[in-house]
Scaffold this motif. Structure first.
Motif, PDB file in Angstrom:
ATOM      1  N   SER A   1      85.993  78.039  10.521  1.00  0.00           N
ATOM      2  CA  SER A   1      86.741  76.813  10.807  1.00  0.00           C
ATOM      3  C   SER A   1      87.827  77.047  11.847  1.00  0.00           C
ATOM      4  CB  SER A   1      87.376  76.284   9.520  1.00  0.00           C
ATOM      5  OG  SER A   1      88.285  75.238   9.805  1.00  0.00           O
ATOM      6  N   SER A   2      88.075  76.012  12.644  1.00  0.00           N
ATOM      7  CA  SER A   2      89.134  76.063  13.663  1.00  0.00           C
ATOM      8  C   SER A   2      90.433  75.426  13.189  1.00  0.00           C
ATOM      9  CB  SER A   2      88.657  75.363  14.941  1.00  0.00           C
ATOM     10  OG  SER A   2      87.621  76.097  15.546  1.00  0.00           O
ATOM     11  N   GLY A   3      90.473  74.909  11.959  1.00  0.00           N
ATOM     12  CA  GLY A   3      91.724  74.345  11.479  1.00  0.00           C
ATOM     13  C   GLY A   3      91.548  73.409  10.305  1.00  0.00           C
ATOM     14  N   ILE A   4      92.637  73.216   9.577  1.00  0.00           N
ATOM     15  CA  ILE A   4      92.697  72.233   8.498  1.00  0.00           C
ATOM     16  C   ILE A   4      93.706  71.174   8.909  1.00  0.00           C
ATOM     17  CG2 ILE A   4      93.284  71.838   6.074  1.00  0.00           C
ATOM     18  CD1 ILE A   4      92.497  74.805   5.596  1.00  0.00           C
TER      19      ILE A   4
ATOM     20  N   ALA B   1      94.517  77.789  10.624  1.00  0.00           N
ATOM     21  CA  ALA B   1      95.829  77.163  10.720  1.00  0.00           C
ATOM     22  C   ALA B   1      95.805  75.731  10.200  1.00  0.00           C
ATOM     23  CB  ALA B   1      96.305  77.173  12.170  1.00  0.00           C
ATOM     24  N   PHE B   2      96.913  75.322   9.572  1.00  0.00           N
ATOM     25  CA  PHE B   2      97.120  73.936   9.155  1.00  0.00           C
ATOM     26  C   PHE B   2      97.847  73.184  10.262  1.00  0.00           C
ATOM     27  CE2 PHE B   2      96.298  75.851   5.137  1.00  0.00           C
ATOM     28  CZ  PHE B   2      95.972  74.853   4.241  1.00  0.00           C
ATOM     29  N   ARG B   3      97.476  71.927  10.435  1.00  0.00           N
ATOM     30  CA  ARG B   3      98.242  71.016  11.294  1.00  0.00           C
ATOM     31  C   ARG B   3      98.475  69.749  10.493  1.00  0.00           C
ATOM     32  NH1 ARG B   3      95.100  74.159  14.529  1.00  0.00           N
ATOM     33  NH2 ARG B   3      96.151  75.110  16.332  1.00  0.00           N
ATOM     34  N   PHE B   4      99.705  69.242  10.565  1.00  0.00           N
ATOM     35  CA  PHE B   4     100.129  68.194   9.645  1.00  0.00           C
ATOM     36  C   PHE B   4     100.438  66.879  10.358  1.00  0.00           C
ATOM     37  CE2 PHE B   4     101.049  72.145   7.485  1.00  0.00           C
ATOM     38  CZ  PHE B   4     100.755  71.894   6.156  1.00  0.00           C
ATOM     39  N   THR B   5     100.243  65.796   9.597  1.00  0.00           N
ATOM     40  CA  THR B   5     100.595  64.445  10.010  1.00  0.00           C
ATOM     41  C   THR B   5     101.723  63.963   9.108  1.00  0.00           C
ATOM     42  OG1 THR B   5      98.221  64.149  10.396  1.00  0.00           O
ATOM     43  CG2 THR B   5      99.605  62.179  10.567  1.00  0.00           C
ATOM     44  N   LEU B   6     102.608  63.163   9.637  1.00  0.00           N
ATOM     45  CA  LEU B   6     103.755  62.656   8.884  1.00  0.00           C
ATOM     46  C   LEU B   6     103.340  61.451   8.034  1.00  0.00           C
ATOM     47  CD1 LEU B   6     106.845  63.059   8.552  1.00  0.00           C
ATOM     48  CD2 LEU B   6     107.148  61.478  10.470  1.00  0.00           C
ATOM     49  N   GLY B   7     103.631  61.504   6.734  1.00  0.00           N
ATOM     50  CA  GLY B   7     103.303  60.392   5.834  1.00  0.00           C
ATOM     51  C   GLY B   7     104.537  59.661   5.364  1.00  0.00           C
ATOM     52  N   ASN B   8     104.360  58.457   4.831  1.00  0.00           N
ATOM     53  CA  ASN B   8     105.508  57.662   4.384  1.00  0.00           C
ATOM     54  C   ASN B   8     106.243  58.324   3.223  1.00  0.00           C
ATOM     55  OD1 ASN B   8     102.899  56.691   3.116  1.00  0.00           O
ATOM     56  ND2 ASN B   8     104.346  55.623   1.775  1.00  0.00           N
ATOM     57  N   HIS B   9     105.530  59.018   2.342  1.00  0.00           N
ATOM     58  CA  HIS B   9     106.200  59.699   1.227  1.00  0.00           C
ATOM     59  C   HIS B   9     107.066  60.857   1.703  1.00  0.00           C
ATOM     60  CE1 HIS B   9     104.672  58.161  -2.757  1.00  0.00           C
ATOM     61  NE2 HIS B   9     103.948  57.467  -1.911  1.00  0.00           N
ATOM     62  N   ASP B  10     106.748  61.391   2.868  1.00  0.00           N
ATOM     63  CA  ASP B  10     107.524  62.508   3.394  1.00  0.00           C
ATOM     64  C   ASP B  10     108.880  62.071   3.939  1.00  0.00           C
ATOM     65  OD1 ASP B  10     105.376  64.348   2.887  1.00  0.00           O
ATOM     66  OD2 ASP B  10     104.373  63.563   4.671  1.00  0.00           O
TER      67      ASP B  10
ATOM     68  N   GLN C   1      73.822  75.427  15.353  1.00  0.00           N
ATOM     69  CA  GLN C   1      75.159  75.592  14.805  1.00  0.00           C
ATOM     70  C   GLN C   1      76.149  74.690  15.525  1.00  0.00           C
ATOM     71  OE1 GLN C   1      76.008  77.636  12.127  1.00  0.00           O
ATOM     72  NE2 GLN C   1      73.775  77.687  11.951  1.00  0.00           N
ATOM     73  N   PRO C   2      77.160  74.200  14.839  1.00  0.00           N
ATOM     74  CA  PRO C   2      78.181  73.393  15.513  1.00  0.00           C
ATOM     75  C   PRO C   2      78.986  74.245  16.493  1.00  0.00           C
ATOM     76  CG  PRO C   2      78.823  73.865  13.250  1.00  0.00           C
ATOM     77  CD  PRO C   2      77.415  74.349  13.397  1.00  0.00           C
ATOM     78  N   VAL C   3      79.499  73.607  17.527  1.00  0.00           N
ATOM     79  CA  VAL C   3      80.348  74.310  18.483  1.00  0.00           C
ATOM     80  C   VAL C   3      81.781  74.410  17.974  1.00  0.00           C
ATOM     81  CG1 VAL C   3      78.918  73.654  20.434  1.00  0.00           C
ATOM     82  CG2 VAL C   3      80.819  72.166  19.771  1.00  0.00           C
ATOM     83  N   LEU C   4      82.111  73.579  16.981  1.00  0.00           N
ATOM     84  CA  LEU C   4      83.451  73.573  16.403  1.00  0.00           C
ATOM     85  C   LEU C   4      83.365  72.960  15.010  1.00  0.00           C
ATOM     86  CD1 LEU C   4      86.589  73.912  17.328  1.00  0.00           C
ATOM     87  CD2 LEU C   4      86.535  71.429  17.486  1.00  0.00           C
ATOM     88  N   SER C   5      84.179  73.457  14.099  1.00  0.00           N
ATOM     89  CA  SER C   5      84.259  72.836  12.774  1.00  0.00           C
ATOM     90  C   SER C   5      85.704  72.855  12.297  1.00  0.00           C
ATOM     91  CB  SER C   5      83.355  73.559  11.770  1.00  0.00           C
ATOM     92  OG  SER C   5      83.821  74.876  11.534  1.00  0.00           O
ATOM     93  N   PHE C   6      86.048  71.859  11.494  1.00  0.00           N
ATOM     94  CA  PHE C   6      87.377  71.797  10.891  1.00  0.00           C
ATOM     95  C   PHE C   6      87.297  70.960   9.632  1.00  0.00           C
ATOM     96  CE2 PHE C   6      87.100  68.315  13.942  1.00  0.00           C
ATOM     97  CZ  PHE C   6      87.673  67.230  13.288  1.00  0.00           C
ATOM     98  N   GLN C   7      88.375  70.986   8.850  1.00  0.00           N
ATOM     99  CA  GLN C   7      88.415  70.246   7.597  1.00  0.00           C
ATOM    100  C   GLN C   7      89.598  69.287   7.591  1.00  0.00           C
ATOM    101  OE1 GLN C   7      87.956  73.757   7.653  1.00  0.00           O
ATOM    102  NE2 GLN C   7      85.797  73.198   7.697  1.00  0.00           N
TER     103      GLN C   7
END
Length: 291
Positions: free
Chosen positions: A51-54, A85-94, A12-18
Protein backbone atom coordinates in the motif's frame (compact mmCIF):
# COMPACT_ATOMS: atom_id res chain seq x y z
CA UNK A 1 -16.93 7.44 -17.23
CA UNK A 2 -18.51 4.07 -16.65
CA UNK A 3 -19.28 2.66 -13.24
CA UNK A 4 -19.68 -1.08 -12.91
CA UNK A 5 -19.85 -3.58 -10.13
CA UNK A 6 -16.55 -5.30 -9.44
CA UNK A 7 -15.16 -7.46 -12.27
CA UNK A 8 -12.19 -9.79 -12.08
CA UNK A 9 -9.21 -8.32 -13.91
CA UNK A 10 -5.79 -9.75 -14.62
CA UNK A 11 -2.68 -7.80 -13.72
CA UNK A 12 -1.43 -5.94 -10.69
CA UNK A 13 -2.52 -2.42 -9.74
CA UNK A 14 -0.03 0.38 -10.29
CA UNK A 15 -1.02 1.87 -6.93
CA UNK A 16 -3.10 0.85 -3.94
CA UNK A 17 -4.27 2.59 -0.78
CA UNK A 18 -6.89 2.25 1.94
CA UNK A 19 -9.57 4.55 3.32
CA UNK A 20 -10.89 4.77 6.86
CA UNK A 21 -13.02 7.46 8.44
CA UNK A 22 -14.92 8.49 11.56
CA UNK A 23 -12.82 6.65 14.10
CA UNK A 24 -14.09 8.91 16.94
CA UNK A 25 -11.29 7.89 19.28
CA UNK A 26 -12.05 8.50 22.95
CA UNK A 27 -9.77 8.82 25.99
CA UNK A 28 -10.80 5.32 27.16
CA UNK A 29 -8.53 2.58 25.75
CA UNK A 30 -11.26 -0.02 26.29
CA UNK A 31 -13.97 1.94 24.43
CA UNK A 32 -15.64 0.19 21.51
CA UNK A 33 -14.48 2.87 19.06
CA UNK A 34 -10.85 2.53 20.13
CA UNK A 35 -10.98 -1.25 19.89
CA UNK A 36 -12.55 -0.98 16.44
CA UNK A 37 -9.64 1.12 15.20
CA UNK A 38 -7.20 -1.47 16.52
CA UNK A 39 -9.12 -4.20 14.71
CA UNK A 40 -9.21 -2.18 11.47
CA UNK A 41 -5.47 -1.60 11.62
CA UNK A 42 -4.86 -5.31 12.17
CA UNK A 43 -6.89 -5.98 9.02
CA UNK A 44 -4.79 -3.46 7.11
CA UNK A 45 -1.56 -5.02 8.34
CA UNK A 46 -2.77 -8.40 7.04
CA UNK A 47 -4.18 -7.28 3.69
CA UNK A 48 -2.59 -3.96 2.63
CA UNK A 49 0.79 -5.24 1.50
CA UNK A 50 2.38 -2.80 -0.96
CA UNK A 51 0.00 0.00 0.00
CA UNK A 52 1.01 3.60 -0.70
CA UNK A 53 -0.99 5.06 2.18
CA UNK A 54 -3.97 5.07 4.51
CA UNK A 55 -6.32 8.00 3.96
CA UNK A 56 -8.39 9.04 6.98
CA UNK A 57 -11.45 11.16 6.10
CA UNK A 58 -12.01 12.90 9.41
CA UNK A 59 -13.52 12.73 12.87
CA UNK A 60 -10.26 11.29 14.03
CA UNK A 61 -11.33 11.94 17.62
CA UNK A 62 -14.71 12.18 19.33
CA UNK A 63 -14.21 15.67 20.78
CA UNK A 64 -10.81 16.94 19.71
CA UNK A 65 -9.41 16.56 23.24
CA UNK A 66 -5.65 16.16 23.85
CA UNK A 67 -6.11 12.86 25.66
CA UNK A 68 -8.07 11.49 22.69
CA UNK A 69 -5.24 12.31 20.31
CA UNK A 70 -2.84 10.69 22.75
CA UNK A 71 -4.92 7.51 22.61
CA UNK A 72 -5.13 7.69 18.81
CA UNK A 73 -1.35 7.96 18.57
CA UNK A 74 -0.94 5.03 20.96
CA UNK A 75 -3.17 2.80 18.83
CA UNK A 76 -1.54 3.81 15.54
CA UNK A 77 1.87 3.36 17.15
CA UNK A 78 1.13 -0.30 17.80
CA UNK A 79 1.04 -1.00 14.06
CA UNK A 80 2.86 1.96 12.50
CA UNK A 81 5.99 0.04 11.51
CA UNK A 82 3.86 -2.45 9.59
CA UNK A 83 1.68 0.12 7.81
CA UNK A 84 2.19 2.84 5.19
CA UNK A 85 1.91 6.54 6.03
CA UNK A 86 -1.38 7.99 7.28
CA UNK A 87 -2.83 11.16 5.79
CA UNK A 88 -5.69 12.85 7.57
CA UNK A 89 -8.76 14.94 6.76
CA UNK A 90 -10.25 17.42 9.23
CA UNK A 91 -13.66 16.40 10.64
CA UNK A 92 -16.30 18.39 12.51
CA UNK A 93 -15.75 16.38 15.72
CA UNK A 94 -12.09 17.35 15.63
CA UNK A 95 -12.75 21.11 15.67
CA UNK A 96 -16.49 21.70 16.09
CA UNK A 97 -16.77 22.20 19.85
CA UNK A 98 -15.37 25.72 20.07
CA UNK A 99 -11.85 27.14 20.50
CA UNK A 100 -11.25 26.70 16.77
CA UNK A 101 -7.61 27.77 16.65
CA UNK A 102 -6.46 25.64 19.58
CA UNK A 103 -8.34 22.57 18.32
CA UNK A 104 -6.93 23.01 14.82
CA UNK A 105 -3.45 23.30 16.31
CA UNK A 106 -4.00 20.05 18.25
CA UNK A 107 -5.20 18.30 15.09
CA UNK A 108 -2.19 19.49 13.09
CA UNK A 109 0.31 18.61 15.82
CA UNK A 110 -1.07 15.10 16.29
CA UNK A 111 -1.67 14.18 12.65
CA UNK A 112 1.25 15.96 11.02
CA UNK A 113 -1.06 17.58 8.48
CA UNK A 114 -0.37 21.11 7.29
CA UNK A 115 -3.60 22.89 8.22
CA UNK A 116 -7.19 22.24 7.08
CA UNK A 117 -6.25 21.50 3.45
CA UNK A 118 -3.22 19.98 1.78
CA UNK A 119 -2.21 17.85 -1.21
CA UNK A 120 0.28 15.10 -2.01
CA UNK A 121 1.61 13.37 -5.11
CA UNK A 122 1.80 9.62 -4.51
CA UNK A 123 3.07 7.28 -7.20
CA UNK A 124 2.33 9.88 -9.85
CA UNK A 125 -1.28 10.44 -8.71
CA UNK A 126 -2.70 13.54 -7.05
CA UNK A 127 -4.27 13.22 -3.59
CA UNK A 128 -6.08 16.35 -2.37
CA UNK A 129 -7.56 16.89 1.09
CA UNK A 130 -10.12 19.61 1.92
CA UNK A 131 -11.26 20.76 5.35
CA UNK A 132 -13.41 23.27 7.17
CA UNK A 133 -11.97 26.65 8.10
CA UNK A 134 -14.56 27.30 10.79
CA UNK A 135 -15.39 25.23 13.86
CA UNK A 136 -18.97 24.46 12.87
CA UNK A 137 -20.92 21.76 14.76
CA UNK A 138 -21.62 19.60 11.68
CA UNK A 139 -21.01 21.52 8.42
CA UNK A 140 -17.71 22.46 6.80
CA UNK A 141 -16.96 25.95 5.56
CA UNK A 142 -14.52 26.24 2.63
CA UNK A 143 -13.01 29.68 2.16
CA UNK A 144 -12.81 31.34 -1.24
CA UNK A 145 -9.04 30.93 -0.95
CA UNK A 146 -9.36 27.18 -0.41
CA UNK A 147 -11.73 26.81 -3.36
CA UNK A 148 -9.34 28.72 -5.65
CA UNK A 149 -6.52 26.53 -4.38
CA UNK A 150 -8.59 23.42 -5.13
CA UNK A 151 -9.31 24.60 -8.69
CA UNK A 152 -5.60 25.13 -9.29
CA UNK A 153 -4.63 21.81 -7.73
CA UNK A 154 -7.19 19.83 -9.76
CA UNK A 155 -5.73 21.38 -12.92
CA UNK A 156 -2.15 20.32 -12.13
CA UNK A 157 -1.02 17.71 -14.66
CA UNK A 158 -4.66 16.71 -15.09
CA UNK A 159 -5.83 14.41 -17.87
CA UNK A 160 -9.17 12.70 -18.60
CA UNK A 161 -7.57 9.26 -18.31
CA UNK A 162 -5.86 9.89 -14.96
CA UNK A 163 -7.93 9.80 -11.76
CA UNK A 164 -7.56 12.47 -9.08
CA UNK A 165 -8.32 11.44 -5.49
CA UNK A 166 -10.16 14.02 -3.38
CA UNK A 167 -11.07 13.70 0.31
CA UNK A 168 -13.53 15.79 2.33
CA UNK A 169 -15.25 14.81 5.56
CA UNK A 170 -18.75 16.07 4.68
CA UNK A 171 -20.61 14.98 1.51
CA UNK A 172 -22.40 17.23 -0.94
CA UNK A 173 -26.16 17.37 -0.53
CA UNK A 174 -28.28 14.65 -2.15
CA UNK A 175 -25.36 12.60 -3.43
CA UNK A 176 -24.09 9.57 -1.47
CA UNK A 177 -25.75 7.59 1.31
CA UNK A 178 -26.88 9.71 4.25
CA UNK A 179 -26.60 13.02 2.38
CA UNK A 180 -30.28 13.62 1.63
CA UNK A 181 -31.43 17.03 2.83
CA UNK A 182 -34.05 15.38 5.05
CA UNK A 183 -31.38 13.26 6.75
CA UNK A 184 -29.41 16.39 7.72
CA UNK A 185 -25.99 14.74 7.32
CA UNK A 186 -24.85 16.53 4.17
CA UNK A 187 -22.76 19.52 5.02
CA UNK A 188 -20.76 21.81 2.71
CA UNK A 189 -21.66 25.47 3.15
CA UNK A 190 -20.27 26.17 -0.34
CA UNK A 191 -22.12 23.24 -1.92
CA UNK A 192 -22.85 25.09 -5.17
CA UNK A 193 -19.33 26.48 -5.53
CA UNK A 194 -17.71 23.09 -4.94
CA UNK A 195 -20.01 21.41 -7.47
CA UNK A 196 -19.05 24.02 -10.04
CA UNK A 197 -15.37 23.19 -9.64
CA UNK A 198 -15.89 19.41 -9.70
CA UNK A 199 -17.87 19.67 -12.95
CA UNK A 200 -14.63 20.70 -14.67
CA UNK A 201 -12.76 17.60 -13.49
CA UNK A 202 -15.01 14.54 -13.92
CA UNK A 203 -11.97 12.26 -13.57
CA UNK A 204 -12.03 13.05 -9.83
CA UNK A 205 -13.04 10.48 -7.23
CA UNK A 206 -14.39 12.19 -4.11
CA UNK A 207 -14.45 10.17 -0.89
CA UNK A 208 -16.43 11.45 2.10
CA UNK A 209 -17.33 10.28 5.61
CA UNK A 210 -19.53 11.99 8.23
CA UNK A 211 -22.78 10.06 7.66
CA UNK A 212 -21.57 6.64 8.95
CA UNK A 213 -23.98 4.99 6.48
CA UNK A 214 -23.22 1.30 6.04
CA UNK A 215 -21.70 0.31 2.69
CA UNK A 216 -24.42 -2.24 1.90
CA UNK A 217 -26.95 0.44 0.83
CA UNK A 218 -27.65 1.22 -2.83
CA UNK A 219 -26.29 4.78 -2.97
CA UNK A 220 -22.87 4.19 -1.45
CA UNK A 221 -21.53 5.43 -4.81
CA UNK A 222 -22.83 8.51 -6.64
CA UNK A 223 -21.95 8.17 -10.34
CA UNK A 224 -20.37 11.21 -11.98
CA UNK A 225 -21.28 10.01 -15.49
CA UNK A 226 -18.54 12.15 -16.97
CA UNK A 227 -20.28 15.31 -15.76
CA UNK A 228 -18.88 15.59 -12.23
CA UNK A 229 -16.78 13.67 -9.75
CA UNK A 230 -17.72 10.12 -8.86
CA UNK A 231 -18.44 10.17 -5.13
CA UNK A 232 -18.18 7.49 -2.45
CA UNK A 233 -19.47 7.34 1.10
CA UNK A 234 -16.77 5.66 3.20
CA UNK A 235 -18.94 4.51 6.17
CA UNK A 236 -17.15 4.55 9.57
CA UNK A 237 -14.72 2.59 11.70
CA UNK A 238 -16.42 3.52 15.01
CA UNK A 239 -20.06 2.58 14.28
CA UNK A 240 -22.51 2.46 11.37
CA UNK A 241 -25.89 3.96 10.45
CA UNK A 242 -28.71 2.44 8.42
CA UNK A 243 -31.41 3.54 5.99
CA UNK A 244 -33.87 2.92 8.82
CA UNK A 245 -32.14 5.82 10.61
CA UNK A 246 -30.73 3.54 13.29
CA UNK A 247 -27.35 3.07 14.93
CA UNK A 248 -25.63 -0.19 14.04
CA UNK A 249 -22.56 -1.82 15.54
CA UNK A 250 -19.96 -2.22 12.82
CA UNK A 251 -16.71 -1.04 11.29
CA UNK A 252 -16.12 -0.53 7.55
CA UNK A 253 -13.83 1.14 5.03
CA UNK A 254 -12.25 0.74 1.58
CA UNK A 255 -9.34 -0.88 -0.17
CA UNK A 256 -8.61 1.00 -3.42
CA UNK A 257 -6.61 -0.32 -6.36
CA UNK A 258 -5.52 1.89 -9.26
CA UNK A 259 -4.95 0.37 -12.70
CA UNK A 260 -3.92 2.06 -15.93
CA UNK A 261 -7.51 2.26 -17.17
CA UNK A 262 -9.68 2.06 -14.05
CA UNK A 263 -9.93 2.33 -10.28
CA UNK A 264 -11.29 -0.53 -8.20
CA UNK A 265 -12.97 0.41 -4.89
CA UNK A 266 -13.61 -2.52 -2.55
CA UNK A 267 -15.74 -2.23 0.56
CA UNK A 268 -14.28 -4.00 3.59
CA UNK A 269 -15.92 -5.11 6.83
CA UNK A 270 -13.17 -4.74 9.40
CA UNK A 271 -15.20 -6.40 12.13
CA UNK A 272 -15.71 -9.66 10.25
CA UNK A 273 -12.57 -9.44 8.11
CA UNK A 274 -14.53 -9.90 4.89
CA UNK A 275 -15.28 -8.07 1.64
CA UNK A 276 -18.67 -6.38 1.33
CA UNK A 277 -20.07 -7.83 -1.89
CA UNK A 278 -22.60 -5.02 -2.32
CA UNK A 279 -19.78 -2.44 -2.29
CA UNK A 280 -17.36 -3.58 -5.00
CA UNK A 281 -16.97 -0.96 -7.73
CA UNK A 282 -14.90 -0.15 -10.78
CA UNK A 283 -14.61 3.32 -12.28
CA UNK A 284 -13.28 3.19 -15.84
CA UNK A 285 -11.13 5.82 -17.56
CA UNK A 286 -10.90 8.03 -19.52
CA UNK A 287 -13.86 9.97 -18.19
CA UNK A 288 -16.61 10.33 -20.79
CA UNK A 289 -20.06 11.85 -20.63
CA UNK A 290 -22.94 9.40 -20.68
CA UNK A 291 -25.15 10.17 -23.66
Amino acid sequence: MSMDKHKETDGQPVLSFQIITDTHITADPSHEYNLNLEQALRDLVAHAEGSSGIMHIGDVTDHGFPEEYEEMRRIVGLYQEMLPAFRFTLGNHDVGLGHWESRLALYAANTGMDGPYHDHWIGGYHFIFLGTEEGLPTFCDLSAEQLLWLDRKLAEQSAPDKPIFLFLHQPLKNTVAGSLESQEWYGVTQDRELRSILAKYPQTLLFTGHTHWELEVDNTMYPGRGETATMFNAASVAYLWTNEDKHKTGSQGYYVEVFSDKVRVRGRDFMTGSWIEAAQYEVAYPAAKVR
